[in-house]
Design a protein around this motif. Structure first.
Motif, PDB file in Angstrom:
ATOM      1  N   ALA A 114     -17.688  -0.845 -22.900  1.00 49.45           N
ATOM      2  CA  ALA A 114     -16.597  -1.758 -22.538  1.00 49.45           C
ATOM      3  C   ALA A 114     -15.258  -1.213 -23.012  1.00 49.45           C
ATOM      4  CB  ALA A 114     -16.846  -3.142 -23.125  1.00 49.45           C
ATOM      5  N   GLY A 115     -15.222  -0.698 -24.242  1.00 44.34           N
ATOM      6  CA  GLY A 115     -13.989  -0.098 -24.740  1.00 44.34           C
ATOM      7  C   GLY A 115     -13.580   1.121 -23.931  1.00 44.34           C
ATOM      8  N   LEU A 116     -14.561   1.935 -23.527  1.00 48.13           N
ATOM      9  CA  LEU A 116     -14.277   3.128 -22.725  1.00 48.13           C
ATOM     10  C   LEU A 116     -13.684   2.757 -21.374  1.00 48.13           C
ATOM     11  CD1 LEU A 116     -14.498   6.195 -22.220  1.00 48.13           C
ATOM     12  CD2 LEU A 116     -16.833   5.789 -21.410  1.00 48.13           C
ATOM     13  N   VAL A 117     -14.292   1.779 -20.692  1.00 45.39           N
ATOM     14  CA  VAL A 117     -13.786   1.367 -19.378  1.00 45.39           C
ATOM     15  C   VAL A 117     -12.391   0.769 -19.506  1.00 45.39           C
ATOM     16  CG1 VAL A 117     -14.143  -0.214 -17.435  1.00 45.39           C
ATOM     17  CG2 VAL A 117     -16.087   1.046 -18.394  1.00 45.39           C
ATOM     18  N   ALA A 118     -12.162  -0.024 -20.543  1.00 48.20           N
ATOM     19  CA  ALA A 118     -10.831  -0.601 -20.755  1.00 48.20           C
ATOM     20  C   ALA A 118      -9.789   0.499 -20.907  1.00 48.20           C
ATOM     21  CB  ALA A 118     -10.843  -1.496 -21.996  1.00 48.20           C
ATOM     22  N   TRP A 119     -10.113   1.543 -21.648  1.00 47.73           N
ATOM     23  CA  TRP A 119      -9.189   2.672 -21.830  1.00 47.73           C
ATOM     24  C   TRP A 119      -8.962   3.419 -20.521  1.00 47.73           C
ATOM     25  CZ3 TRP A 119     -10.496   8.020 -21.533  1.00 47.73           C
ATOM     26  CH2 TRP A 119      -9.447   8.875 -21.884  1.00 47.73           C
ATOM     27  N   ILE A 120     -10.021   3.584 -19.718  1.00 48.72           N
ATOM     28  CA  ILE A 120      -9.916   4.331 -18.458  1.00 48.72           C
ATOM     29  C   ILE A 120      -9.001   3.627 -17.464  1.00 48.72           C
ATOM     30  CG2 ILE A 120     -11.213   5.076 -16.400  1.00 48.72           C
ATOM     31  CD1 ILE A 120     -13.589   5.600 -18.297  1.00 48.72           C
ATOM     32  N   VAL A 121      -9.147   2.285 -17.339  1.00 49.48           N
ATOM     33  CA  VAL A 121      -8.393   1.565 -16.307  1.00 49.48           C
ATOM     34  C   VAL A 121      -6.982   1.203 -16.752  1.00 49.48           C
ATOM     35  CG1 VAL A 121     -10.511   0.613 -15.310  1.00 49.48           C
ATOM     36  CG2 VAL A 121      -9.259  -0.711 -17.026  1.00 49.48           C
ATOM     37  N   THR A 122      -6.640   1.495 -17.999  1.00 50.18           N
ATOM     38  CA  THR A 122      -5.277   1.233 -18.466  1.00 50.18           C
ATOM     39  C   THR A 122      -4.323   2.280 -17.886  1.00 50.18           C
ATOM     40  OG1 THR A 122      -6.074   0.264 -20.540  1.00 50.18           O
ATOM     41  CG2 THR A 122      -3.780   1.002 -20.472  1.00 50.18           C
ATOM     42  N   GLY A 123      -3.410   1.828 -17.060  1.00 49.82           N
ATOM     43  CA  GLY A 123      -2.424   2.738 -16.488  1.00 49.82           C
ATOM     44  C   GLY A 123      -2.961   3.660 -15.414  1.00 49.82           C
ATOM     45  N   THR A 124      -4.048   3.290 -14.741  1.00 47.03           N
ATOM     46  CA  THR A 124      -4.596   4.120 -13.665  1.00 47.03           C
ATOM     47  C   THR A 124      -3.580   4.262 -12.541  1.00 47.03           C
ATOM     48  OG1 THR A 124      -6.869   3.455 -14.156  1.00 47.03           O
ATOM     49  CG2 THR A 124      -6.437   4.311 -11.952  1.00 47.03           C
ATOM     50  N   ASP A 125      -3.308   5.502 -12.121  1.00 42.77           N
ATOM     51  CA  ASP A 125      -2.335   5.721 -11.043  1.00 42.77           C
ATOM     52  C   ASP A 125      -2.800   6.748 -10.020  1.00 42.77           C
ATOM     53  OD1 ASP A 125      -2.188   7.996 -12.555  1.00 42.77           O
ATOM     54  OD2 ASP A 125      -0.054   7.828 -13.028  1.00 42.77           O
ATOM     55  N   SER A 126      -4.100   7.069 -10.024  1.00 37.02           N
ATOM     56  CA  SER A 126      -4.635   8.016  -9.047  1.00 37.02           C
ATOM     57  C   SER A 126      -6.149   7.894  -9.025  1.00 37.02           C
ATOM     58  CB  SER A 126      -4.236   9.451  -9.402  1.00 37.02           C
ATOM     59  OG  SER A 126      -4.946   9.891 -10.550  1.00 37.02           O
ATOM     60  N   LEU A 127      -6.771   8.660  -8.111  1.00 42.86           N
ATOM     61  CA  LEU A 127      -8.228   8.672  -8.020  1.00 42.86           C
ATOM     62  C   LEU A 127      -8.870   9.559  -9.080  1.00 42.86           C
ATOM     63  CD1 LEU A 127      -8.902   8.867  -4.156  1.00 42.86           C
ATOM     64  CD2 LEU A 127      -9.416   6.960  -5.687  1.00 42.86           C
ATOM     65  N   ALA A 128      -8.054  10.249  -9.869  1.00 42.20           N
ATOM     66  CA  ALA A 128      -8.595  11.205 -10.825  1.00 42.20           C
ATOM     67  C   ALA A 128      -9.538  10.554 -11.839  1.00 42.20           C
ATOM     68  CB  ALA A 128      -7.454  11.903 -11.552  1.00 42.20           C
ATOM     69  N   SER A 129      -9.257   9.311 -12.185  1.00 43.42           N
ATOM     70  CA  SER A 129     -10.081   8.647 -13.197  1.00 43.42           C
ATOM     71  C   SER A 129     -11.310   7.953 -12.610  1.00 43.42           C
ATOM     72  CB  SER A 129      -9.244   7.611 -13.955  1.00 43.42           C
ATOM     73  OG  SER A 129      -8.810   6.571 -13.082  1.00 43.42           O
ATOM     74  N   PHE A 130     -11.451   7.979 -11.281  1.00 44.78           N
ATOM     75  CA  PHE A 130     -12.559   7.248 -10.655  1.00 44.78           C
ATOM     76  C   PHE A 130     -13.930   7.709 -11.145  1.00 44.78           C
ATOM     77  CE2 PHE A 130     -15.590   6.614  -7.103  1.00 44.78           C
ATOM     78  CZ  PHE A 130     -15.611   5.226  -7.100  1.00 44.78           C
ATOM     79  N   PRO A 131     -14.222   9.011 -11.247  1.00 44.23           N
ATOM     80  CA  PRO A 131     -15.535   9.421 -11.754  1.00 44.23           C
ATOM     81  C   PRO A 131     -15.816   8.893 -13.156  1.00 44.23           C
ATOM     82  CG  PRO A 131     -14.452  11.269 -10.688  1.00 44.23           C
ATOM     83  CD  PRO A 131     -13.436  10.176 -10.797  1.00 44.23           C
ATOM     84  N   MET A 132     -14.811   8.927 -14.027  1.00 46.70           N
ATOM     85  CA  MET A 132     -15.014   8.403 -15.383  1.00 46.70           C
ATOM     86  C   MET A 132     -15.234   6.893 -15.360  1.00 46.70           C
ATOM     87  SD  MET A 132     -12.385  10.483 -17.871  1.00 46.70           S
ATOM     88  CE  MET A 132     -10.923   9.928 -16.983  1.00 46.70           C
ATOM     89  N   PHE A 133     -14.495   6.191 -14.482  1.00 45.54           N
ATOM     90  CA  PHE A 133     -14.659   4.742 -14.368  1.00 45.54           C
ATOM     91  C   PHE A 133     -16.077   4.391 -13.940  1.00 45.54           C
ATOM     92  CE2 PHE A 133     -14.614   1.124 -11.358  1.00 45.54           C
ATOM     93  CZ  PHE A 133     -14.311   0.100 -12.249  1.00 45.54           C
ATOM     94  N   VAL A 134     -16.571   5.067 -12.921  1.00 44.87           N
ATOM     95  CA  VAL A 134     -17.924   4.786 -12.432  1.00 44.87           C
ATOM     96  C   VAL A 134     -18.954   5.117 -13.507  1.00 44.87           C
ATOM     97  CG1 VAL A 134     -19.690   5.468 -10.768  1.00 44.87           C
ATOM     98  CG2 VAL A 134     -17.353   5.049 -10.002  1.00 44.87           C
ATOM     99  N   THR A 135     -18.766   6.241 -14.197  1.00 41.97           N
ATOM    100  CA  THR A 135     -19.701   6.619 -15.261  1.00 41.97           C
ATOM    101  C   THR A 135     -19.742   5.574 -16.362  1.00 41.97           C
ATOM    102  OG1 THR A 135     -19.336   8.975 -14.826  1.00 41.97           O
ATOM    103  CG2 THR A 135     -20.268   8.387 -16.962  1.00 41.97           C
ATOM    104  N   GLY A 136     -18.564   5.108 -16.789  1.00 37.90           N
ATOM    105  CA  GLY A 136     -18.510   4.080 -17.822  1.00 37.90           C
ATOM    106  C   GLY A 136     -19.161   2.782 -17.379  1.00 37.90           C
ATOM    107  N   MET A 137     -18.932   2.388 -16.128  1.00 30.12           N
ATOM    108  CA  MET A 137     -19.520   1.156 -15.610  1.00 30.12           C
ATOM    109  C   MET A 137     -21.039   1.271 -15.502  1.00 30.12           C
ATOM    110  SD  MET A 137     -17.296  -1.275 -15.092  1.00 30.12           S
ATOM    111  CE  MET A 137     -18.095  -2.327 -13.874  1.00 30.12           C
ATOM    112  N   LEU A 138     -21.540   2.405 -15.035  1.00 32.62           N
ATOM    113  CA  LEU A 138     -22.985   2.572 -14.895  1.00 32.62           C
ATOM    114  C   LEU A 138     -23.668   2.587 -16.254  1.00 32.62           C
ATOM    115  CD1 LEU A 138     -23.308   5.165 -11.975  1.00 32.62           C
ATOM    116  CD2 LEU A 138     -23.236   2.667 -11.892  1.00 32.62           C
ATOM    117  N   ALA A 139     -23.013   3.185 -17.250  1.00 34.60           N
ATOM    118  CA  ALA A 139     -23.570   3.146 -18.604  1.00 34.60           C
ATOM    119  C   ALA A 139     -23.592   1.718 -19.134  1.00 34.60           C
ATOM    120  CB  ALA A 139     -22.753   4.048 -19.525  1.00 34.60           C
TER     121      ALA A 139
END
Length: 454
Positions: free
Chosen positions: A341-366
């Motif tokens: 939960a902490g990882l996903v919160a950090w990932i989606v903070t200030g998202t401005d491109s698709l670059a973080s999408f793989p990390m977002f999906v990985t964090g959510m699946l975990a």
């Protein structure tokens, strides 16, 4: 009347004469076969219940693309409404099995799923369908969510304590696969005409996505589920039996006198509340966070992986919880959820491109993975803390409260996007809630010398 007794006057063909799963001779002489047969039939029906419950989450992301004019807040409300209904109906279902028996409750509640499925079949074919009608149908989809709190208590009473973690994990885990099934099947089945394009199946809708038009049959998503629901409901009526553990409505309130009821409810909100809430909102999260960028991902191409992983981990974690103890497994699952939960919160903070999408999906699946593990382990804890009938009631109640997950998460994300245009506040809040529950479980159940090891 005692809280647990043999049913004396029930009609033949519905109620078993006796049920003693802790008696090894009785179990081997026929009890085991009856229990596993019941588990197979009720699990098949529960899978259809979850499919119906989460059907709206698969449909809602397509509605704006075929002409329905709704705001982001309205779409979150649609996605949340089955959760509101599911939680409320579970508060009713938790009392039903000791009163009416497994056979009647399972078969009739399964057949009731035909109401929302038929309704959605017609509603999605007309973009002029009023919003209040869709909200009503979304609420009725919650009939599938309500079923869980009668199915699971029934299963807990059919099995001896040493196998309840495994049995409950199999039923709930396989049933949870229904979430992934509906989100996986929907994008595929809406792409072509069923039954040779017969007139009664309906006309296609024009979907506009990224400026490209195509023809889809959104009504196919509920249509393909209707025959399965009918068959499983009828099969349950023919083959299921009810065990002679009965109690009236008033007597079942004794579970609320125990502090374990409330602590286990909090733990199950952490695990299943998060699983169901994120499963219902995952497609919309992908759309709202990443949908405006060029080459944006299709939400339904990714969203089904979350419930799939969470369901699979629940099945696997059941036998592990039987072996290691539910509290220990819940402890590690909670820690995993906290970190994710902490990882996903950090990932989606200030998202401005698709670059973080793989990390977002990985964090959510975990996060889904650890939630699934915790779903299994908490259901191992409850039967160890309560007598069979009471354990069934506690399972039903905790499941009812946690079933509000889709509603609560829908409302929280709607608020978060309206106020901050971000999902980060919700995930930071979840991290705090997970930390509280890890501490609660550790103090009461998991630590060495805990007062209530389970």
């Amino acid at each position: 009347m005692s809280a647990q007794q043999t049913h004396q006057t029930a009609p033949s063909g519905t109620w078993l004469k006796q049920w003693e799963p802790e008696n090894e001779a009785f179990w081997e002489a026929g009890g085991k076969r009856q229990a596993w047969t019941t588990l197979v039939l009720t699990t098949a029906a529960l899978t259809m219940a979850f499919i119906t419950w989460f059907l709206v989450s698969a449909l809602v992301v397509r509605l704006p693309q075929i002409g329905f004019q709704f705001t982001a807040s309205q779409l979150f409300w649609l996605a949340a409404m089955p959760g509101l209904a599911g939680g409320t109906l579970r508060l009713i279902h938790m009392f039903l099995v000791p009163i009416y028996g497994t056979r009647h409750v399972i078969s009739l509640s399964t057949l009731s799923l035909l109401i929302p499925l038929v309704g959605w079949f017609y509603a999605v074919q007309n973009p002029e369908t009023p919003y209040w009608v869709l909200m009503l149908l979304a609420f009725l989809a919650g009939l599938g969510g309500g079923n869980f709190s009668s199915f699971m208590p029934s299963t807990s009473m059919f099995f001896p304590k040493r196998l309840q973690g495994t049995a409950l994990a199999i039923q709930a885990g396989v049933g949870n696969f229904g979430v992934s099934v509906v989100q996986f099947v929907t994008p595929w089945v809406i792409g072509f005409a069923l039954l040779g394009g017969m007139a009664w199946v309906g006309e296609p809708q024009t979907m506009t996505r990224a400026g490209v038009e195509s023809q889809i049959y959104l009504q196919n998503a509920p249509l393909v589920m209707i025959p399965f629901v009918a068959v499983f409901g009828i099969t349950a009526w023919i083959f299921l039996k009810s065990i002679p553990i009965t109690s009236n409505f008033r007597e079942q309130f004794d579970i609320f006198k125990s502090g374990h009821t409330w602590s286990q409810t909090s733990l199950y909100i952490m695990t299943f509340g998060a699983f169901s809430g994120l499963a219902a909102t995952f497609p919309l999260l992908i759309r709202l966070i990443y949908g405006d960028y060029e080459g944006a991902p299709d939400p339904l191409a990714w969203a089904f992986y979350g419930p799939l992983i969470g369901s699979a981990s629940r099945v696997v974690a059941g036998p592990i919880s039987d072996k290691l103890g539910g509290a220990r497994v819940t402890h590690w699952a909670g820690l995993g959820m906290l970190v994710c939960a902490g990882l996903v919160a950090w990932i989606v903070t200030g998202t401005d491109s698709l670059a973080s999408f793989p990390m977002f999906v990985t964090g959510m699946l975990a996060l889904f993975f650890f939630a699934g593990v915790g779903n299994a382990s908490t259901f191992k804890q409850m039967p160890m803390l309560f007598a069979p009938r009471q354990a069934g009631g506690v399972i039903g109640f905790t499941a009812a409260i946690a079933a509000y997950g889709p509603f609560l998460f829908g409302m929280l994300f709607a608020w978060s996007f309206a106020a901050f245009n971000s999902a980060a506040p919700v995930f930071w809040g979840l991290a705090g809630f997970f930390a509280f529950n890890v501490a609660l479980n550790w103090v009461l159940y998991a630590r060495k010398g805990a007062p209530y090891p389970c």
